[in-house]
Scaffold this motif. Structure first.
Motif, PDB file in Angstrom:
ATOM      1  N   GLN A  41      -5.252 -14.531  -2.233  1.00  0.00           N
ATOM      2  CA  GLN A  41      -5.283 -15.481  -1.129  1.00  0.00           C
ATOM      3  C   GLN A  41      -3.957 -15.445  -0.406  1.00  0.00           C
ATOM      4  OE1 GLN A  41      -7.397 -17.321   0.553  1.00  0.00           O
ATOM      5  NE2 GLN A  41      -9.026 -16.433  -0.668  1.00  0.00           N
ATOM      6  N   PRO A  42      -3.931 -14.973   0.824  1.00  0.00           N
ATOM      7  CA  PRO A  42      -5.022 -14.324   1.542  1.00  0.00           C
ATOM      8  C   PRO A  42      -5.219 -12.888   1.026  1.00  0.00           C
ATOM      9  CG  PRO A  42      -3.046 -14.302   2.887  1.00  0.00           C
ATOM     10  CD  PRO A  42      -2.703 -15.067   1.642  1.00  0.00           C
ATOM     11  N   PRO A  43      -6.387 -12.325   1.300  1.00  0.00           N
ATOM     12  CA  PRO A  43      -6.632 -10.943   0.882  1.00  0.00           C
ATOM     13  C   PRO A  43      -5.643  -9.997   1.574  1.00  0.00           C
ATOM     14  CG  PRO A  43      -8.651 -11.989   1.668  1.00  0.00           C
ATOM     15  CD  PRO A  43      -7.522 -12.907   2.003  1.00  0.00           C
ATOM     16  N   PHE A  44      -5.264  -8.921   0.884  1.00  0.00           N
ATOM     17  CA  PHE A  44      -4.363  -7.952   1.500  1.00  0.00           C
ATOM     18  C   PHE A  44      -4.681  -6.556   0.990  1.00  0.00           C
ATOM     19  CE2 PHE A  44      -2.108  -9.289  -2.312  1.00  0.00           C
ATOM     20  CZ  PHE A  44      -1.568  -8.128  -2.815  1.00  0.00           C
ATOM     21  N   SER A  45      -4.155  -5.574   1.704  1.00  0.00           N
ATOM     22  CA  SER A  45      -4.281  -4.185   1.265  1.00  0.00           C
ATOM     23  C   SER A  45      -2.919  -3.519   1.361  1.00  0.00           C
ATOM     24  CB  SER A  45      -5.318  -3.425   2.095  1.00  0.00           C
ATOM     25  OG  SER A  45      -4.933  -3.385   3.451  1.00  0.00           O
ATOM     26  N   VAL A  46      -2.749  -2.490   0.529  1.00  0.00           N
ATOM     27  CA  VAL A  46      -1.500  -1.746   0.475  1.00  0.00           C
ATOM     28  C   VAL A  46      -1.828  -0.292   0.793  1.00  0.00           C
ATOM     29  CG1 VAL A  46       0.454  -1.077  -0.967  1.00  0.00           C
ATOM     30  CG2 VAL A  46      -0.644  -3.312  -1.314  1.00  0.00           C
ATOM     31  N   HIS A  47      -1.168   0.250   1.789  1.00  0.00           N
ATOM     32  CA  HIS A  47      -1.391   1.629   2.207  1.00  0.00           C
ATOM     33  C   HIS A  47      -0.267   2.494   1.648  1.00  0.00           C
ATOM     34  CE1 HIS A  47      -4.302   0.491   5.533  1.00  0.00           C
ATOM     35  NE2 HIS A  47      -3.904  -0.654   5.007  1.00  0.00           N
ATOM     36  N   TYR A  48      -0.658   3.553   0.925  1.00  0.00           N
ATOM     37  CA  TYR A  48       0.315   4.433   0.276  1.00  0.00           C
ATOM     38  C   TYR A  48       0.384   5.770   0.990  1.00  0.00           C
ATOM     39  CZ  TYR A  48       0.138   1.209  -3.675  1.00  0.00           C
ATOM     40  OH  TYR A  48       0.216   0.097  -4.469  1.00  0.00           O
ATOM     41  N   ASP A  49       1.564   6.383   0.947  1.00  0.00           N
ATOM     42  CA  ASP A  49       1.706   7.733   1.470  1.00  0.00           C
ATOM     43  C   ASP A  49       1.319   8.737   0.381  1.00  0.00           C
ATOM     44  OD1 ASP A  49       3.907   8.028  -0.258  1.00  0.00           O
ATOM     45  OD2 ASP A  49       5.397   7.913   1.361  1.00  0.00           O
ATOM     46  N   ALA A  50       1.488  10.017   0.641  1.00  0.00           N
ATOM     47  CA  ALA A  50       1.088  11.067  -0.299  1.00  0.00           C
ATOM     48  C   ALA A  50       1.861  11.022  -1.610  1.00  0.00           C
ATOM     49  CB  ALA A  50       1.256  12.436   0.358  1.00  0.00           C
ATOM     50  N   ASP A  51       3.027  10.359  -1.621  1.00  0.00           N
ATOM     51  CA  ASP A  51       3.841  10.252  -2.831  1.00  0.00           C
ATOM     52  C   ASP A  51       3.624   8.927  -3.563  1.00  0.00           C
ATOM     53  OD1 ASP A  51       5.081  12.769  -2.435  1.00  0.00           O
ATOM     54  OD2 ASP A  51       6.454  11.854  -0.979  1.00  0.00           O
ATOM     55  N   VAL A  53       3.931   5.881  -2.382  1.00  0.00           N
ATOM     56  CA  VAL A  53       4.944   4.912  -1.971  1.00  0.00           C
ATOM     57  C   VAL A  53       4.336   4.058  -0.856  1.00  0.00           C
ATOM     58  CG1 VAL A  53       7.226   4.656  -0.878  1.00  0.00           C
ATOM     59  CG2 VAL A  53       6.848   6.407  -2.630  1.00  0.00           C
ATOM     60  N   VAL A  54       4.556   2.754  -0.904  1.00  0.00           N
ATOM     61  CA  VAL A  54       4.016   1.836   0.107  1.00  0.00           C
ATOM     62  C   VAL A  54       4.609   2.174   1.470  1.00  0.00           C
ATOM     63  CG1 VAL A  54       3.828  -0.566   0.858  1.00  0.00           C
ATOM     64  CG2 VAL A  54       3.767  -0.020  -1.594  1.00  0.00           C
ATOM     65  N   GLU A  55       3.704   2.378   2.461  1.00  0.00           N
ATOM     66  CA  GLU A  55       4.171   2.628   3.827  1.00  0.00           C
ATOM     67  C   GLU A  55       3.735   1.529   4.795  1.00  0.00           C
ATOM     68  OE1 GLU A  55       2.727   6.300   5.403  1.00  0.00           O
ATOM     69  OE2 GLU A  55       0.639   5.815   5.027  1.00  0.00           O
ATOM     70  N   TYR A  56       2.753   0.715   4.393  1.00  0.00           N
ATOM     71  CA  TYR A  56       2.193  -0.298   5.289  1.00  0.00           C
ATOM     72  C   TYR A  56       1.466  -1.323   4.438  1.00  0.00           C
ATOM     73  CZ  TYR A  56      -1.008  -1.947   9.049  1.00  0.00           C
ATOM     74  OH  TYR A  56      -1.723  -2.681   9.953  1.00  0.00           O
ATOM     75  N   VAL A  57       1.603  -2.594   4.793  1.00  0.00           N
ATOM     76  CA  VAL A  57       0.893  -3.676   4.105  1.00  0.00           C
ATOM     77  C   VAL A  57       0.097  -4.431   5.158  1.00  0.00           C
ATOM     78  CG1 VAL A  57       1.121  -5.756   2.697  1.00  0.00           C
ATOM     79  CG2 VAL A  57       2.755  -3.880   2.406  1.00  0.00           C
ATOM     80  N   GLU A  58      -1.143  -4.715   4.853  1.00  0.00           N
ATOM     81  CA  GLU A  58      -2.002  -5.435   5.789  1.00  0.00           C
ATOM     82  C   GLU A  58      -2.531  -6.701   5.129  1.00  0.00           C
ATOM     83  OE1 GLU A  58      -6.269  -4.539   7.772  1.00  0.00           O
ATOM     84  OE2 GLU A  58      -4.732  -2.992   8.030  1.00  0.00           O
ATOM     85  N   VAL A  59      -2.391  -7.811   5.828  1.00  0.00           N
ATOM     86  CA  VAL A  59      -2.884  -9.094   5.327  1.00  0.00           C
ATOM     87  C   VAL A  59      -4.076  -9.495   6.175  1.00  0.00           C
ATOM     88  CG1 VAL A  59      -2.330 -11.496   4.813  1.00  0.00           C
ATOM     89  CG2 VAL A  59      -0.535  -9.745   4.687  1.00  0.00           C
ATOM     90  N   ALA A  60      -5.205  -9.730   5.508  1.00  0.00           N
ATOM     91  CA  ALA A  60      -6.413 -10.167   6.216  1.00  0.00           C
ATOM     92  C   ALA A  60      -6.390 -11.684   6.351  1.00  0.00           C
ATOM     93  CB  ALA A  60      -7.654  -9.726   5.430  1.00  0.00           C
ATOM     94  N   ASN A  61      -7.259 -12.174   7.184  1.00  0.00           N
ATOM     95  CA  ASN A  61      -7.358 -13.622   7.349  1.00  0.00           C
ATOM     96  C   ASN A  61      -8.040 -14.235   6.134  1.00  0.00           C
ATOM     97  OD1 ASN A  61     -10.373 -14.283   7.967  1.00  0.00           O
ATOM     98  ND2 ASN A  61      -9.912 -12.401   9.082  1.00  0.00           N
ATOM     99  N   GLY A  62      -7.757 -15.483   5.894  1.00  0.00           N
ATOM    100  CA  GLY A  62      -8.410 -16.210   4.813  1.00  0.00           C
ATOM    101  C   GLY A  62      -9.744 -16.788   5.242  1.00  0.00           C
ATOM    102  N   ALA A  63     -10.112 -16.572   6.513  1.00  0.00           N
ATOM    103  CA  ALA A  63     -11.384 -17.042   7.093  1.00  0.00           C
ATOM    104  C   ALA A  63     -11.617 -18.521   6.813  1.00  0.00           C
ATOM    105  CB  ALA A  63     -12.548 -16.193   6.605  1.00  0.00           C
ATOM    106  N   GLY A  64     -10.534 -19.292   6.852  1.00  0.00           N
ATOM    107  CA  GLY A  64     -10.665 -20.724   6.666  1.00  0.00           C
ATOM    108  C   GLY A  64     -10.929 -21.138   5.229  1.00  0.00           C
TER     109      GLY A  64
END
Length: 151
Positions: A41-51, A53-64
């Motif tokens: 809470q809230p939901p999130f995703s972690v984007h990894y590169d080829a090694d 290693v975290v390159e980007y983090v995305e947080v989704a909405n909690g949709a209320g």
């Protein structure tokens, strides 16, 4: 959940290894080059590169239904996108419009995929099929260089 522009979240930082992320926040619901934490809470995703290693983090909405992404006391998700952009502008954040939202020089973006209505995230709002205002559905966090070659 407070985002950290250009860096990620308190427990998930750009530049961290996959092993460090798993040790900090646990195993994802779905794993791969993008690891999904739908139960958070809230939901999130972690984007990894080829090694891995975290390159980007995305947080989704909690949709209320729960916690939302925030920055300096400004709720970034599950609100009208225009209101979020106005609040960020008032707080001194600068950036540029992109195809589905706005990308900020501090190292984050706020976006809408046009998949939610205001009534879906705010039960006090009546459902209005004619209302075309966009709802802020997510926040992406990464160094400016992730989006721009001149960052």
């Amino acid at each position: 959940m407070e985002i950290i522009p250009g860096e990620g979240l308190p427990d998930v930082r750009v530049g961290a290894s996959r092993a460090d992320v798993v040790a900090e926040v646990g195993e994802p619901v779905k794993d791969g080059s993008v690891a999904w934490y739908h139960e958070a809470q809230p939901p999130f995703s972690v984007h990894y590169d080829a090694d891995d290693v975290v390159e980007y983090v995305e947080v989704a909405n909690g949709a209320g239904r729960g916690e939302e992404a925030e920055l300096d006391g400004i709720r970034l998700t599950s609100r009208l996108l225009d209101d979020v952009l106005d609040d960020l502008r008032g707080a001194g954040y600068t950036g540029r419009e992109v195809d589905i939202g706005f990308e900020y020089d501090a190292g984050f973006c706020v976006f809408s995929m046009s998949s939610l209505t205001l009534a879906e995230v705010d039960p006090t709002e009546p459902e209005d099929p004619e209302d075309e205002r966009l709802v802020a559905e997510g926040v992406g966090i990464a160094p400016v260089s992730y989006w721009r070659s001149d960052g």
